[in-house]
Design a protein around this motif. Structure first.
Motif, short mmCIF file in Angstrom:
data_model
loop_
_atom_site.label_atom_id
_atom_site.label_comp_id
_atom_site.label_asym_id
_atom_site.label_seq_id
_atom_site.Cartn_x
_atom_site.Cartn_y
_atom_site.Cartn_z
N GLN A 10 -0.92 -1.37 -11.58
CA GLN A 10 -1.90 -0.38 -11.11
C GLN A 10 -1.60 1.03 -11.61
O GLN A 10 -2.51 1.86 -11.72
CB GLN A 10 -1.90 -0.37 -9.58
N THR A 11 -0.33 1.32 -11.91
CA THR A 11 0.06 2.68 -12.27
C THR A 11 0.41 2.84 -13.75
O THR A 11 0.92 3.88 -14.15
CB THR A 11 1.28 3.12 -11.42
N GLY A 12 0.14 1.83 -14.55
CA GLY A 12 0.39 1.94 -15.98
C GLY A 12 1.85 1.92 -16.36
O GLY A 12 2.25 2.47 -17.40
N PRO A 19 1.83 9.04 -7.85
CA PRO A 19 1.88 10.42 -8.36
C PRO A 19 3.16 10.79 -9.11
O PRO A 19 3.24 11.90 -9.66
CB PRO A 19 1.74 11.26 -7.07
N LEU A 20 4.15 9.92 -9.14
CA LEU A 20 5.43 10.26 -9.78
C LEU A 20 5.30 10.27 -11.29
O LEU A 20 4.58 9.47 -11.88
CB LEU A 20 6.51 9.27 -9.34
N GLN A 21 6.04 11.19 -11.94
CA GLN A 21 5.94 11.37 -13.38
C GLN A 21 7.10 10.74 -14.15
O GLN A 21 6.93 10.23 -15.24
CB GLN A 21 5.86 12.87 -13.71
N GLY A 22 8.30 10.82 -13.62
CA GLY A 22 9.45 10.31 -14.35
C GLY A 22 9.65 8.82 -14.15
O GLY A 22 8.77 8.11 -13.64
N ARG A 23 10.81 8.34 -14.55
CA ARG A 23 11.16 6.93 -14.32
C ARG A 23 11.26 6.68 -12.82
O ARG A 23 11.70 7.54 -12.06
CB ARG A 23 12.49 6.59 -14.99
N ASP A 42 0.83 -1.21 0.00
CA ASP A 42 0.00 0.00 0.00
C ASP A 42 0.87 1.26 0.00
O ASP A 42 0.58 2.24 -0.70
CB ASP A 42 -0.92 0.01 1.22
N GLY A 43 1.95 1.25 0.81
CA GLY A 43 2.83 2.40 0.87
C GLY A 43 3.56 2.65 -0.43
O GLY A 43 3.71 3.80 -0.88
N LEU A 44 4.02 1.59 -1.07
CA LEU A 44 4.71 1.73 -2.36
C LEU A 44 3.77 2.24 -3.44
O LEU A 44 4.13 3.09 -4.26
CB LEU A 44 5.33 0.39 -2.77
N LEU A 45 2.54 1.74 -3.45
CA LEU A 45 1.56 2.18 -4.44
C LEU A 45 1.27 3.68 -4.27
O LEU A 45 1.27 4.44 -5.26
CB LEU A 45 0.27 1.38 -4.30
N SER A 46 1.06 4.11 -3.04
CA SER A 46 0.76 5.52 -2.80
C SER A 46 1.96 6.41 -3.10
O SER A 46 1.79 7.57 -3.51
CB SER A 46 0.32 5.72 -1.35
N GLU A 77 6.29 5.45 -17.97
CA GLU A 77 5.89 4.05 -18.06
C GLU A 77 6.95 3.09 -17.50
O GLU A 77 6.80 1.88 -17.60
CB GLU A 77 5.59 3.68 -19.51
N VAL A 78 8.00 3.64 -16.91
CA VAL A 78 9.14 2.83 -16.49
C VAL A 78 9.12 2.59 -14.98
O VAL A 78 9.05 3.53 -14.19
CB VAL A 78 10.47 3.50 -16.88
#
Length: 434
Positions: free
Chosen positions: A237-239, A211-215, A203-207, A281-282
């Motif tokens: 879960q984050t594409g 919101p991060l944009q880069g690699r 759960d912590g890693l997902l959250s 996407e990385v």
């Protein structure tokens, strides 16, 4: 690096045979050069038992972490006894034996939670437990002199991501079996409360990553299959697409796939393909969380990895702790990344749980003592401060006999219990490997 010997009726049983990394051969306070000479891989010196090899009836490996299994491929020619372990650990061991030319030469007996084995005078029962690797087991060792619970590494985890949840009833039932001694993990004995679950870490890693944009590059211990599965779920879960960088990660993933531990619906991409994807996407998982200079993460920090280059705005997440002694190398790594405008996040600095320890904190230890009710507590697996703290936990739970010792001490459990200091020669051996 764990190596434990149990003796009864003139024979010996070895439990675990591991290595440590980047260590001196003597403690710094004993060394004339203050421990300055360090070796990449160090194993326990088995001189005591090799001089009594004809009385060594077997070796049990409780789980596949390097500090429990890593020395077998190098020391087995001196031991030459059967090895008892679980299917996952057996596969890890076979791959290590192949690297030292011992393929097919070491008798490996695979066991599970239903196994009851008679090894010399020792009756062995494997007890399921939770830790940070597949198929961890505690060991009940029985002889006519009494029963011992050897916990090995463990924690209480109700949602371990992979494997079964911790079964408190299993250990509560041991109170009726007159356990003479509990020989237990002390690694987190100085920490109050409970360790967090692997599910909370997911759960912590997902959250953190959502919101991060880069690699995003996550570094964790390669043997933690549950953490790798959690990260693969986060990628889904984050594409993002996930790839592994580092031999130990790829090896553990291969074993998990072979033994059907890895979920079929969580595919990974080849590492060489990740560099061609858009940054958002990385998700890369890399070895080197302790700042090891030849590991994948250090190569990325030097902009020298052939498969993945990082840029300003990317993020490095340490889903691990800094092992004491590695602070300088980790800080050097962080400065290299931050000098390039790459963000870094240590688990110690995160407001969310992005790492979960595999070892019991003080309240977990207390629960285990309240459940098992052994006559004697023997803290092992930790520095002196951890052993002492473990002993205090046992004292608070009403265990009247507590023996806190050091390498080389001999613990007499029956018929009269006690501890004899420094009667067994111990030491360390450097191991050469690539």
């Amino acid at each position: 690096m764990n190596m434990n010997l149990y003796g009864h009726d003139g024979q010996w049983l070895m439990v675990d045979c591991g290595v440590s990394f980047d260590e001196p051969l003597t403690p710094p306070w004993k060394s004339p050069d203050n421990g300055a000479t360090r070796f990449n891989v160090v194993a326990p010196d088995p001189v005591f038992i090799t001089e009594n090899r004809d009385r060594l009836c077997g070796l049990v490996i409780t789980h596949a972490h390097e500090d429990h299994v890593g020395a077998v491929a190098y020391l087995w020619p001196r031991l030459r006894c059967p090895v008892y372990t679980t299917p996952f650990t057996a596969e890890v061991l076979r791959r290590k034996l192949a690297q030292t030319g011992l393929t097919g030469k070491v008798p490996i007996i695979e066991v599970d939670s239903l196994s009851l084995c008679q090894v010399g005078p020792f009756s062995l029962q494997w007890l399921e437990i939770t830790h940070s690797i597949p198929e961890p087991y505690a060991l009940k060792i029985s002889t006519p002199a009494g029963n011992v619970l050897h916990t090995a590494d463990w924690k209480i985890d109700a949602q371990p991501v992979t494997g079964k949840a911790f079964d408190a009833k299993l250990y509560q039932g041991l109170a009726e079996q007159n356990i003479l001694a509990l020989v237990g993990d002390s690694t987190n004995a100085t920490r109050p409360g409970f360790s967090i679950s692997e599910r909370n870490c997911y759960d912590g890693l997902l959250s953190t990553i959502r919101p991060l944009q880069g690699r995003v590059v996550v570094s964790c211990f390669g043997s933690n299959i549950a953490r790798l599965i959690s990260l693969a779920k986060v990628a889904s879960q984050t594409g993002r697409y996930m790839a592994l960088f580092g031999r130990s990660l790829l090896n553990m993933y291969g074993i998990a796939r072979k033994l059907n531990i890895w979920p079929d619906d969580l595919p990974l991409v080849e590492p060489e393909h990740l560099g061609y994807l858009p940054a958002h996407e990385v998700l890369a998982v890399a070895t080197g969380s302790q700042g090891e200079p030849r590991a994948a993460l250090s190569r990325m920090a030097r902009d020298g990895h052939p498969q993945l280059a990082l840029e300003k705005g990317d993020t490095i997440i340490f889903s691990s702790i800094i092992i004491p002694g590695n602070e300088k190398s980790v800080m050097t790594l962080i400065r290299q990344f931050e000098g390039q405008g790459i963000n870094t996040l240590l688990s110690e600095d995160s407001t969310l749980p992005i790492h979960a320890s595999g070892h019991p904190c003080a309240e977990e230890l207390a629960l285990m003592y309240n459940w098992v009710k052994p006559q004697i507590a023997i803290p092992v697996h930790g520095e002196p401060e951890h052993l002492a703290a473990h002993g205090e936990v046992a004292k608070r739970t009403g265990i009247k006999k507590r023996y806190v010792g050091r390498n080389g001490d001999l613990y007499r459990l029956a018929p009269v219990s006690g501890i004899r200091r420094q009667v067994v020669k111990t030491g360390r051996l450097p191991i050469q490997q690539d």
